[in-house]
Motif scaffolding. Structure first.
Motif, PDB file in Angstrom:
ATOM      1  N   ALA A   1       0.834  -1.202   0.000  1.00 56.44           N
ATOM      2  CA  ALA A   1       0.000   0.000   0.000  1.00 56.44           C
ATOM      3  C   ALA A   1       0.872   1.257   0.000  1.00 56.44           C
ATOM      4  O   ALA A   1       0.607   2.211  -0.731  1.00 56.44           O
ATOM      5  CB  ALA A   1      -0.926  -0.024   1.213  1.00 56.44           C
ATOM      6  N   ARG A   2       1.916   1.241   0.830  1.00 57.43           N
ATOM      7  CA  ARG A   2       2.787   2.424   0.890  1.00 57.43           C
ATOM      8  C   ARG A   2       3.464   2.673  -0.453  1.00 57.43           C
ATOM      9  O   ARG A   2       3.574   3.813  -0.916  1.00 57.43           O
ATOM     10  CB  ARG A   2       3.830   2.246   1.990  1.00 57.43           C
ATOM     11  N   VAL A   3       3.944   1.597  -1.079  1.00 50.34           N
ATOM     12  CA  VAL A   3       4.612   1.755  -2.379  1.00 50.34           C
ATOM     13  C   VAL A   3       3.640   2.308  -3.417  1.00 50.34           C
ATOM     14  O   VAL A   3       3.973   3.206  -4.196  1.00 50.34           O
ATOM     15  CB  VAL A   3       5.202   0.405  -2.831  1.00 50.34           C
ATOM     16  N   ARG A   4       2.413   1.786  -3.415  1.00 50.33           N
ATOM     17  CA  ARG A   4       1.440   2.298  -4.391  1.00 50.33           C
ATOM     18  C   ARG A   4       1.093   3.760  -4.110  1.00 50.33           C
ATOM     19  O   ARG A   4       0.886   4.545  -5.032  1.00 50.33           O
ATOM     20  CB  ARG A   4       0.171   1.435  -4.359  1.00 50.33           C
ATOM     21  N   GLN A   5       1.012   4.122  -2.829  1.00 43.15           N
ATOM     22  CA  GLN A   5       0.740   5.525  -2.514  1.00 43.15           C
ATOM     23  C   GLN A   5       1.836   6.428  -3.077  1.00 43.15           C
ATOM     24  O   GLN A   5       1.547   7.457  -3.701  1.00 43.15           O
ATOM     25  CB  GLN A   5       0.642   5.714  -0.995  1.00 43.15           C
TER      26      GLN A   5
ATOM     27  N   LEU B   1       7.969  -0.078  -7.265  1.00 46.48           N
ATOM     28  CA  LEU B   1       7.237   0.814  -8.170  1.00 46.48           C
ATOM     29  C   LEU B   1       7.377   2.283  -7.769  1.00 46.48           C
ATOM     30  O   LEU B   1       7.256   3.170  -8.621  1.00 46.48           O
ATOM     31  CB  LEU B   1       5.741   0.438  -8.209  1.00 46.48           C
ATOM     32  N   ALA B   2       7.617   2.544  -6.493  1.00 46.71           N
ATOM     33  CA  ALA B   2       7.796   3.933  -6.058  1.00 46.71           C
ATOM     34  C   ALA B   2       9.042   4.536  -6.712  1.00 46.71           C
ATOM     35  O   ALA B   2       9.009   5.651  -7.242  1.00 46.71           O
ATOM     36  CB  ALA B   2       7.901   4.007  -4.530  1.00 46.71           C
ATOM     37  N   ASP B   3      10.147   3.782  -6.705  1.00 48.08           N
ATOM     38  CA  ASP B   3      11.378   4.253  -7.351  1.00 48.08           C
ATOM     39  C   ASP B   3      11.189   4.343  -8.862  1.00 48.08           C
ATOM     40  O   ASP B   3      11.646   5.296  -9.502  1.00 48.08           O
ATOM     41  CB  ASP B   3      12.533   3.298  -7.034  1.00 48.08           C
ATOM     42  N   VAL B   4      10.527   3.340  -9.420  1.00 47.75           N
ATOM     43  CA  VAL B   4      10.305   3.286 -10.866  1.00 47.75           C
ATOM     44  C   VAL B   4       9.544   4.534 -11.333  1.00 47.75           C
ATOM     45  O   VAL B   4       9.792   5.059 -12.406  1.00 47.75           O
ATOM     46  CB  VAL B   4       9.531   2.003 -11.234  1.00 47.75           C
ATOM     47  N   CYS B   5       8.612   5.005 -10.497  1.00 48.49           N
ATOM     48  CA  CYS B   5       7.819   6.174 -10.895  1.00 48.49           C
ATOM     49  C   CYS B   5       8.519   7.491 -10.585  1.00 48.49           C
ATOM     50  O   CYS B   5       8.383   8.455 -11.340  1.00 48.49           O
ATOM     51  CB  CYS B   5       6.444   6.132 -10.220  1.00 48.49           C
ATOM     52  N   VAL B   6       9.262   7.544  -9.491  1.00 54.90           N
ATOM     53  CA  VAL B   6       9.816   8.858  -9.122  1.00 54.90           C
ATOM     54  C   VAL B   6      11.080   9.203  -9.910  1.00 54.90           C
ATOM     55  O   VAL B   6      11.357  10.391 -10.140  1.00 54.90           O
ATOM     56  CB  VAL B   6      10.036   8.977  -7.593  1.00 54.90           C
ATOM     57  N   VAL B   7      11.851   8.203 -10.318  1.00 54.05           N
ATOM     58  CA  VAL B   7      13.105   8.515 -11.018  1.00 54.05           C
ATOM     59  C   VAL B   7      12.861   9.296 -12.322  1.00 54.05           C
ATOM     60  O   VAL B   7      13.514  10.329 -12.547  1.00 54.05           O
ATOM     61  CB  VAL B   7      13.952   7.236 -11.243  1.00 54.05           C
ATOM     62  N   PRO B   8      11.930   8.875 -13.185  1.00 54.82           N
ATOM     63  CA  PRO B   8      11.696   9.700 -14.387  1.00 54.82           C
ATOM     64  C   PRO B   8      11.238  11.122 -14.050  1.00 54.82           C
ATOM     65  O   PRO B   8      11.575  12.074 -14.761  1.00 54.82           O
ATOM     66  CB  PRO B   8      10.602   8.927 -15.142  1.00 54.82           C
ATOM     67  N   GLN B   9      10.482  11.281 -12.964  1.00 55.70           N
ATOM     68  CA  GLN B   9      10.062  12.619 -12.564  1.00 55.70           C
ATOM     69  C   GLN B   9      11.260  13.454 -12.123  1.00 55.70           C
ATOM     70  O   GLN B   9      11.343  14.647 -12.418  1.00 55.70           O
ATOM     71  CB  GLN B   9       9.029  12.515 -11.431  1.00 55.70           C
ATOM     72  N   LEU B  10      12.199  12.814 -11.435  1.00 57.73           N
ATOM     73  CA  LEU B  10      13.401  13.535 -10.993  1.00 57.73           C
ATOM     74  C   LEU B  10      14.288  13.893 -12.185  1.00 57.73           C
ATOM     75  O   LEU B  10      14.868  14.982 -12.235  1.00 57.73           O
ATOM     76  CB  LEU B  10      14.171  12.690  -9.973  1.00 57.73           C
TER      77      LEU B  10
END
Lengths: 219, 219
Positions: free
Chosen positions: B90-94, B162-171
């Motif tokens: 749940a935390r990772v999806r959030q 998935l949290a890292d997978v999503c935030v890295v492109p944003q960074l």
């Protein structure tokens, strides 16, 4: 479970539908977005994102409506809100995200206020922005429903899923803000009617919430 | 699997990282968003949303990056991109959704173009809009990382999710557009460095894609 919610928040509305569908009791804590309570220090302590909904379940403290719904699905699998097959689960998540990632963020109150206050965009142009993104997204949603044989009485098959849970609040929002005509999207209109006939969807509606000025008298 | 992708699309970038992490071979089809190919009739036939990425895997045809990543996680569970425990998942999806639903949609090319062309917002104010939403979202992300003991070498524990997978492109997007300074967000900066040391993240980077002008020569 404890839910931080606001009657007009469509993300809170999604989570309310999910909780009602699964028959999960909750204790509501109301955060008045109209008064900006989501950005007050006491609430930011609860949720540093400054948003509703927030679900608290024992040690679990969870924001982001779709993450909350996935959590509820894993914790209380029945009645389900995701199909069992891989392709079906993927399709439902795609439809849910079309609302969650492509429509709702752009028409949310925060961006609309920022357009007016920081960018000095006029009210008519802000409404044009709202209509543009919601119309574009719902038209794509309709195209998916129209072309895919997996569409049934509901978005996916003959029982509601996360796709219905996410699109119904968006449709309610559209009807409230843009006159209520869904005739351009016949599949969506039909699914909307099927959902609104269900008690879980009715009980989650904004006007049924205790923090709404339209709330029915409490027993 | 066949991936419709564009080198500069951060949603495509997320899916590329997921595929690389799981060691899944793919055949790329390039959709040049700079030329508007995502809105051409031939592509709308593939994906009526008019967006990349799109994954085609046999009969499955799937848009929405996070839905694709959840599909990959269910189809090819190892190596995982979600933890095993309910609270962790749940935390990772959030965290993933904080990027997918709260940051990226507002700073995406479509809205930025619409601000300029339809609403006649000046370039400096469009850049202010970009910075406002990305800064707000990444600051909330940092607050989660800073306060939660579940944060490890990566966003959640000591392996990427998935949290890292999503935030890295944003960074990467932030660094490209806003000067590259992450010092305000020390936890994010540290996680970013840990991710960028991994081959899967390196191979998925925009400048390594064949449709990028910076692509290395093909063998």
């Amino acid at each position: 479970m404890r839910l931080y919610t606001y009657h007009r928040s469509s993300a809170s509305y999604r989570v309310r539908i999910g909780l009602e569908w699964k028959g999960i009791d909750r204790e509501d804590r109301f955060v008045d977005l109209g008064k900006g309570q989501q950005l007050e220090a006491a609430y930011l302590e609860e949720n540093p994102e400054g948003r509703v909904p927030l679900l608290v379940d024992g040690d679990v403290r969870l924001g982001q409506a779709l993450a909350i719904l996935e959590y509820l699905e894993e914790k209380v699998p029945e009645p389900p809100l995701l199909p069992k097959d891989l392709a079906g689960r993927a399709r439902v998540r795609q439809l849910a995200l079309l609302v969650v990632a492509d429509i709702q963020p752009l028409q949310n109150t925060g961006p609309l206020v920022y357009l007016g206050e920081a960018l000095e965009v006029s009210d008519p142009l802000r409404f044009q922005w709202y209509k543009h993104w919601v119309h574009r997204g719902l038209s794509a949603f309709e195209a998916h429903l129209a072309r895919d044989p997996a569409t049934g009485r509901f978005c996916h098959g003959d029982a509601p899923t996360l796709a219905d849970v996410c699109v119904v609040p968006q449709l309610v929002n559209w009807c409230r803000n843009a006159g209520g005509d869904l005739s351009e999207w016949p599949h969506l209109a039909r699914v909307f009617e099927a959902c609104q006939a269900l008690e879980a969807f009715q009980r989650a509606a904004p006007e049924r919430q205790p923090d709404s000025p339209d709330a029915p008298p409490q027993a």
